[in-house]
Design an enzyme around this catalytic site. Structure first.
Site, mmCIF file in Angstrom:
data_model
loop_
_atom_site.group_PDB
_atom_site.id
_atom_site.type_symbol
_atom_site.label_atom_id
_atom_site.label_comp_id
_atom_site.label_asym_id
_atom_site.label_seq_id
_atom_site.Cartn_x
_atom_site.Cartn_y
_atom_site.Cartn_z
ATOM 1 C CB SER A 617 68.092 53.576 -5.202
ATOM 2 O OG SER A 617 68.088 54.095 -3.901
ATOM 3 C CG HIS A 750 64.250 51.586 -2.060
ATOM 4 N ND1 HIS A 750 64.024 52.766 -2.727
ATOM 5 C CD2 HIS A 750 65.596 51.393 -2.101
ATOM 6 C CE1 HIS A 750 65.172 53.269 -3.142
ATOM 7 N NE2 HIS A 750 66.136 52.460 -2.779
#
Length: 760
Positions: A617, A750
């Site tokens: 991320s 994610h």
């Protein structure tokens, strides 16, 4: 944002120099079962060499991606080309073809790793151990999550007492064949009769809320769609709950939720009454004049108030409104007929600090806040005198007040972070005075289960060498002690074989950066060890000691050193530490991480060709920026779901919320910050920049997932195509012989809710 070390084992093995992939003569590592050296050697290979990649001895045949040179943007007079803009459309056939070719290329590389399956087998074996969360109480029942070892998703259990027989209440594993439907959020009603739970598919942030009766396990008809970035908070009459959602798309049919890229705007707060259709839910709050606002609601412990927390971005500030729902003349139900919003009162109406309520006695509220206190403090205010705030627990000079939970009537359990290690204290809720210090080992408190009306608390502890211990503590005793309630055990793991050190690295500007180093005991500091360096450095997120099975494989079977650098941008030392790595100071994050890498080389832990860096991320951005700036310093790079296009990130899904940490290219000054380090816009050929010191990019893998609607896949796809073009396909005989490949995972997002099989 998440931990991505689980992917490292096969990739790390594939890319480190072949002559370093040796089995240690003595086996044993943190997080790992203790196998005998001879047993492991026989199971992998009769030789000590751990595999080879002959395909890497020849140039890879990269698929050619179309470049559209006509796409040029004007940023405040600066022209910036974006030839792979077409990769932003996830539904385009050309994009799907690009992904398919990249997947085949990556598999062709990894398939040459002759120990890949053996590593998979070892990781699977080590993952197969029972895991638990702390129990929590609602009504007269206890609830907790448990995984027997290799179950795709954790299972929710219920029991009448702590020593009573536990029953399965909700098993997400039966909701999909491949384990990709996960439990995103849940809340049990105050009387323990109902469970409201949110399900996510394929790792997407989109959630569907359902309701189940606890006694007979029957799922009710209630179904709430298009929920995102939401908790669930029950009213104390047990009639319903508050939740947050976005408006439904205009065309719902045929949408594969989680693959879209459009911005998430116009969050709304609703109240759902049990047994009713979602169309009848009460709209409690919205703010169409501020479409980027996000709303979260929390019912106070006494059930009288609903607190509304308002965020505009990821900045550590919020607004706080309240509504006394106990004094509504006709109750919440009456608002279904009037279509009026709830009569919230604005207690905090400026984005100047973070506030979170931890307790209230009628109108007197206690808040945890960073108002004029970057390391946080406790304050109190009476709603009848909203301008008179009293300080209850002052900000510490050096320790960060990480959390505060009201317990046992008028006590508060506080958690401090001291040099990235946790300190627990019990204090008086009224005065803030210290009552007890709770002794814990060096590590992390990653879960606390406690309520103000309960005297028993549960605390889960973990560290690099501790898989997990759940402690039970009775606060009614004169001298509260931690007693082991449950311990998570990895069979035959011996923590005494390993060593954890914390060092302080001097960064480019002289700032001391803490870093944890995990390795076998008594290793020689001769630069011979493979090393994995992990970092994040953003959004006030702390990287504290934790236990990881995949790191076991690296340290034990590859003889690797594992390191975590607590660089600026995180919250390890409070809000000042966070701000020192954001906006115009973002370069500090990269300098800190590079300095940590240089430390590991200079002190003999590793050498550049054996040093792998990893992050996910915001940490994916970190890794990509660092290999752009110092490609000579690393041998391998793993960048998971990274933010790679710093000029356009704010245009997709929830990206607009990150401008608080990064800035925004729409503003001229901030554009000039971003263009300097944006990974997509800073890929250069190292051999042209330093002819007297030939170098190339390290072996690089960029990882993303098709249902990542947090950092959408286009970031990874655009950087991957750019790197392959600039470094490889645009030249006949490129000096770039290290592979530049991507891994695009299907039915994944994610990171949250990832099934065990995908982690392995």
């Amino acid at each position: 944002m998440f931990s991505y070390a689980r992917h490292a084992q096969a990739i790390f093995l594939a890319f480190i120099p072949r002559n370093t992939r040796r089995l240690s003569k003595t086996c044993g590592i943190k997080q790992c079962s203790s196998f005998e050296a001879s047993t492991f050697s026989r199971s992998l290979s009769p030789k000590p060499i751990m595999g080879s990649l002959p395909a890497l001895d020849e140039p890879l045949q990269y698929p050619l991606a179309r470049r559209d040179e006509s796409v040029i943007d004007d940023y405040h007079g600066v022209l910036v080309s974006d030839p792979y803009r077409w990769l932003e459309d996830p539904d385009a056939d050309e994009v799907k073809d690009f992904i398919e070719k990249q997947v085949k290329l990556t598999e062709s590389v990894l398939s040459k790793c002759d120990t890949r399956e053996k590593l998979h087998e070892k990781v699977t074996t080590l993952f197969d151990h029972p895991r638990y969360t702390t129990p929590f109480k609602r009504g007269n029942k206890y609830f907790y999550f448990h995984n027997t070892g290799l179950q795709a998703q954790n299972v929710l259990y219920v029991q009448e007492s702590l020593d009573g027989e536990a029953e399965i209440l909700l098993d997400p594993n039966g909701l999909s064949e491949d384990g990709t439907v996960s439990l995103n959020t849940c809340a049990v009603s105050e009387d323990g009769i109902y469970l409201a739970y949110g399900l996510s598919s394929s790792g997407s942030d989109w959630v569907t809320i359902k309701v189940l009766r606890v006694d007979n396990k029957i799922v009710e008809s209630d179904t709430l769609l298009w929920v995102k970035f939401s908790g669930i908070s029950w009213t104390h009459d047990n009639k319903g709950f508050f939740y947050s959602r976005y408006p439904a798309p205009k065309e719902e049919e045929g949408i594969d939720a989680g693959t879209e890229t459009n911005a998430n705007l116009n969050h709304e707060l609703y109240y759902h009454l049990l047994g009713t259709d979602q169309a009848e839910d009460i709209l409690c709050w919205r703010d169409p004049e501020n479409p980027k606002y996000m709303f979260g609601a929390e019912v106070t412990d006494d059930g009288k108030y609903i607190l509304l927390y308002i965020d505009e971005s990821c900045e550590v500030v919020n607004k706080v409104y309240y509504c006394n729902i106990s004094t509504l003349p006709k109750g919440l139900e009456s608002f279904r007929e009037t279509n009026n919003l709830l009569p919230f009162v604005k207690l905090i109406d400026k984005f100047e600090a973070r506030y979170h309520a931890i307790a209230n006695d009628d109108t007197e509220f206690t808040f945890l806040t960073n108002k004029d206190s970057p390391k946080y403090k406790l304050v109190r205010v009476d709603l009848n005198e909203p301008t008179a705030w009293t300080e209850i627990l002052k900000e510490s000079d050096k320790d960060v007040l990480e959390s505060a939970i009201a317990v046992n009537g008028n006590q508060v359990l506080v958690s401090y972070l001291r040099d990235v290690k946790y300190v627990l204290q019990i204090r008086d809720l009224k005065t803030g005075s210290l009552l007890h210090t709770v002794p814990i080992d060096i590590g992390s408190v990653d879960e606390i289960s406690a309520r103000r009306e309960e005297s028993t608390v549960f605390i889960r502890f973990t560290s690099f060498l501790t898989p997990g211990i759940i402690y039970q503590c009775n606060l009614e005793t004169k001298f509260p002690e931690l007693k082991v309630f449950r311990e998570i055990v990895v069979p035959k793991f011996d923590r005494t074989e390993f060593n954890v050190n914390q060092v302080f690295v001097t960064s480019k500007d002289g700032t001391k950066i803490p870093m944890f180093i995990v390795a076998k005991k008594n290793i020689s500091l001769d630069g011979s060890h493979p090393c994995l360096l992990y970092g994040y450095g953003g959004f006030n997120v702390n990287l504290t000691p934790s236990f990881s099975v995949s790191r076991i494989v690296l340290t034990r079977h590859l003889g690797a050193v594992f390191c975590v650098a607590n660089i600026r941008g995180g919250g390890e030392y409070g809000e000042e530490w966070h701000k020192a790595g954001s906006l115009a100071k973002k370069q500090n994050c990269f300098d800190d991480f590079i300095s940590a890498a240089e430390y590991l080389v200079s002190f003999g832990y590793t050498q550049p060709s054996k040093l792998c860096i990893e992050g996910g991320s915001n940490g994916g951005l970190l890794v990509a920026a660092c290999i752009n700036q110092r490609p000579d310093l690393f041998g391998c790079a793993l960048a998971h779901v990274g933010v790679m296009d710093m000029l356009r990130f704010h245009k997709f899904t929830i990206g607009h919320a990150w401008t608080s940490d990064y800035g925004c290219s729409d503003k001229e000054e901030e554009f000039h910050w971003l263009i300097k380090y944006s990974p997509l816009h800073n890929v250069r050929r190292p051999w042209e920049l330093s002819a007297d010191k030939p170098s190339q990019y390290p072996s690089t893998m960029l990882l993303t997932a098709d249902h990542d609607d947090r950092v959408v896949p286009l970031h990874t796809l655009k950087l991957l195509s750019t790197m392959q073009y600039v470094l490889c396909t645009s030249l006949e005989k490129s000096p770039q012989t290290n592979p530049i490949i991507g891994r695009i995972e299907c039915k994944a997002g994610h990171g949250a809710g990832r099934p065990t099989q995908k982690m392995v």
